[in-house]
Design an enzyme around this catalytic site. Structure first.
Site, PDB file in Angstrom:
ATOM      1  N   LYS A 172       0.820  -1.213   0.000  1.00 15.03           N
ATOM      2  CA  LYS A 172       0.000   0.000   0.000  1.00 15.03           C
ATOM      3  C   LYS A 172       0.858   1.268   0.000  1.00 15.03           C
ATOM      4  O   LYS A 172       0.364   2.347  -0.295  1.00 15.03           O
ATOM      5  CB  LYS A 172      -0.966  -0.008   1.178  1.00 15.03           C
ATOM      6  CG  LYS A 172      -2.072  -1.044   1.008  1.00 15.03           C
ATOM      7  CD  LYS A 172      -3.183  -0.892   2.029  1.00 15.03           C
ATOM      8  CE  LYS A 172      -4.333  -1.842   1.730  1.00 15.03           C
ATOM      9  NZ  LYS A 172      -3.985  -3.252   1.990  1.00 15.03           N
TER      10      LYS A 172
HETATM   11  C1  LIG Z   1      -4.631  -4.315   1.344  1.00 17.03           C
HETATM   12  C2  LIG Z   1      -3.909  -5.614   1.347  1.00 17.03           C
HETATM   13  C3  LIG Z   1      -4.243  -6.666   0.473  1.00 17.03           C
HETATM   14  C4  LIG Z   1      -5.410  -6.587  -0.471  1.00 17.03           C
HETATM   15  O1  LIG Z   1      -5.157  -5.739  -1.552  1.00 17.03           O
HETATM   16  P1  LIG Z   1      -6.361  -5.237  -2.492  1.00 17.03           P
HETATM   17  O2  LIG Z   1      -5.760  -4.313  -3.451  1.00 17.03           O
HETATM   18  O3  LIG Z   1      -7.352  -4.587  -1.558  1.00 17.03           O
HETATM   19  O4  LIG Z   1      -6.940  -6.449  -3.124  1.00 17.03           O
HETATM   20  C5  LIG Z   1      -3.472  -7.822   0.494  1.00 17.03           C
HETATM   21  N1  LIG Z   1      -2.448  -7.958   1.360  1.00 17.03           N
HETATM   22  C6  LIG Z   1      -2.086  -6.972   2.214  1.00 17.03           C
HETATM   23  C7  LIG Z   1      -0.961  -7.204   3.147  1.00 17.03           C
HETATM   24  C8  LIG Z   1      -2.796  -5.772   2.240  1.00 17.03           C
HETATM   25  O5  LIG Z   1      -2.445  -4.805   3.109  1.00 17.03           O
END
Ligand SMILES: *Cc1c(COP(=O)(O)O)cnc(C)c1O
Length: 432
Positions: free
Chosen positions: A107
């Protein structure tokens, strides 16, 4: 670059409007009108380019002059200042480590790029921009780190007291400067409700410049396309078709991959890997989309029962089930299977994977039983972020990055409030 709403193909807004608003008023999602293919020459020269150079070229191509080249280059260079290395497990399985940013999760790509882009669009405003975010854990840390010390922007993050992990809380509450954490005596839904009420409150919107750092902002999706090209570059000497397995919750990561494919990256298939929250794999299987309340699992950043980016996936394939099925397959796995896979990868490859990445690994393995290919698993977070779970499951201690270890010594600073809108409002009016 122009964008439309998935609820209204006739709407046209600029990139600036889409980024600053986050979401169209009709509650759809913004999508680029054009997703142009990159020139053949770009792919021929891929191997000799750095990750930043690739990111700049993809961004310029997609944004089509929405931001002057020199300014866009600076945004990309400052946002994408960490690596995305591809680690080989064996000839057919690679792990793309997306956790080398400040909050140790993928993220960071979206949050940092959005922060730099918002700061750019905000640069000539004399009045401070106030960003309100509610978090259930992971997003908050990336947003806090992404906007840290961004000039002209202040961030207020609301989180539910006692309901985020101690480490996640430290990521939110120890930065200071332009980042303020508000510890709400209530649930995540209470936090979200306080933020929503603030956006609808004319007393606030007339005196403050408010914005959100919502996960569905198009500025978070764009940089997530970059690392698909980077992974492809690193995997290129390998043979056969390339498949990406994407551990998914809100499906932003997978949707970014679909955009990369549309820009010409030769990806054979995407695997939607989920935990028990399997509404997208079920849709791919049956053609019926049935969102529901989420179930709590070990890979909790993927505990999403109504994935917000599903509307974008449908939109990219003109809502045609058969077309989506040609590009995306889906599998879901239980927590027991996930733990088993973590131990298996540790034993077989001497590699420590986190629970989210382990779901991606399982899905790739399952796909490869019938479809020989080179597979790349997106490892979305550093296992150290889930140190209690991971050490318990593996039965031995794991390496913790120094940035995480140091968090423990830092002092928590948060404003405590009850889940009460008038109290939140008066705090904002006095302090923002
Ligand atoms: C947010 C997140 C996901 C999911 O990602 P999306 O784009 O919402 O599908 C998977 N793994 C981790 C560690 C995350 O923080």
């Amino acid at each position: 670059m122009q964008l439309y709403s998935t609820n209204n193909p006739n709407l046209r807004v600029s990139l600036r409007e889409a980024v600053m608003a986050g979401m169209p008023e009709d509650k759809g999602l913004f999508m680029p009108v054009d997703i142009p293919r990159l020139p053949e020459q770009f792919f021929q020269n891929l191997a000799s380019r750095s990750f930043q150079e690739i990111s700049i070229e993809v961004a310029q191509h997609l944004l089509q002059g929405a931001i002057p080249a020199r300014d866009l280059d600076a945004i990309v260079e400052r946002a994408i200042d960490f690596r995305a290395p591809l680690v080989r497990l064996d000839d057919s399985i690679y792990i793309l480590e997306l956790f080398h940013g400040p909050s140790l999760a993928f993220k960071d790509f979206g949050a940092r790029f959005m922060a730099k882009m918002m700061a750019y669009f905000n640069r000539n405003e004399s009045k401070e921009l106030l960003i309100l975010v509610a978090t259930s854990g992971d997003t908050g840390g990336a947003v806090a780190a992404g906007f840290f010390k961004t000039p002209g922007i202040r961030v207020v993050i609301l989180y539910p007291s006692g309901k985020v992990s101690p480490l996640q809380e430290k990521q939110l509450t120890t930065l200071g400067h332009n980042i303020t954490a508000i510890e709400v005596d209530g649930t995540f839904d209470d936090c979200q409700s306080l933020v929503k009420q603030a956006f609808l409150d004319r007393d606030l919107t007339s005196s403050l410049r408010l914005s959100s750092a919502n996960s569905i902002n198009i500025a978070r999706l764009i940089p997530q396309t970059f690392y698909y090209f980077e992974a492809y570059k690193q995997a290129m000497p390998s043979k056969g078709p390339i498949v990406f397995s994407v551990p998914s919750g809100n499906f932003g990561n997978l949707t970014a991959g679909l955009l990369a494919k549309k820009m010409g990256l030769p990806i054979a298939r995407f695997i939607a890997a989920t935990n028990a929250n399997d509404v997208v794999p079920a849709y791919i299987e049956t053609g019926v989309y049935a969102p529901r309340a989420s179930t709590r699992t070990l890979s909790n950043a993927m505990d999403v029962g109504a994935p917000s980016n599903f509307a974008r996936m449908l939109d990219l394939y003109c809502s045609t089930w058969n077309m989506i099925r040609a590009d995306v397959v889906g599998f879901s796995f239980s927590d027991e299977e996930t733990q088993e896979a973590m131990r298996d990868i540790d034993k077989t490859y001497n590699y420590v994977i986190d629970p989210h990445g382990a779901v991606g690994y399982l899905a790739l393995r399952k796909y490869q039983q019938e479809n020989p290919c080179t597979g790349i698993v997106l490892e979305t977070a550093h296992p150290g972020k889930f140190v209690e779970d991971v050490t318990r499951i593996l039965g031995h201690p794991i390496e913790i990055p120094s940035s995480l270890a140091e968090l423990g010594d830092k002092e928590k600073r948060a404003v405590s409030i009850k889940a009460n809108y008038p109290l939140f409002k008066s705090w904002l009016l006095q302090n923002a």
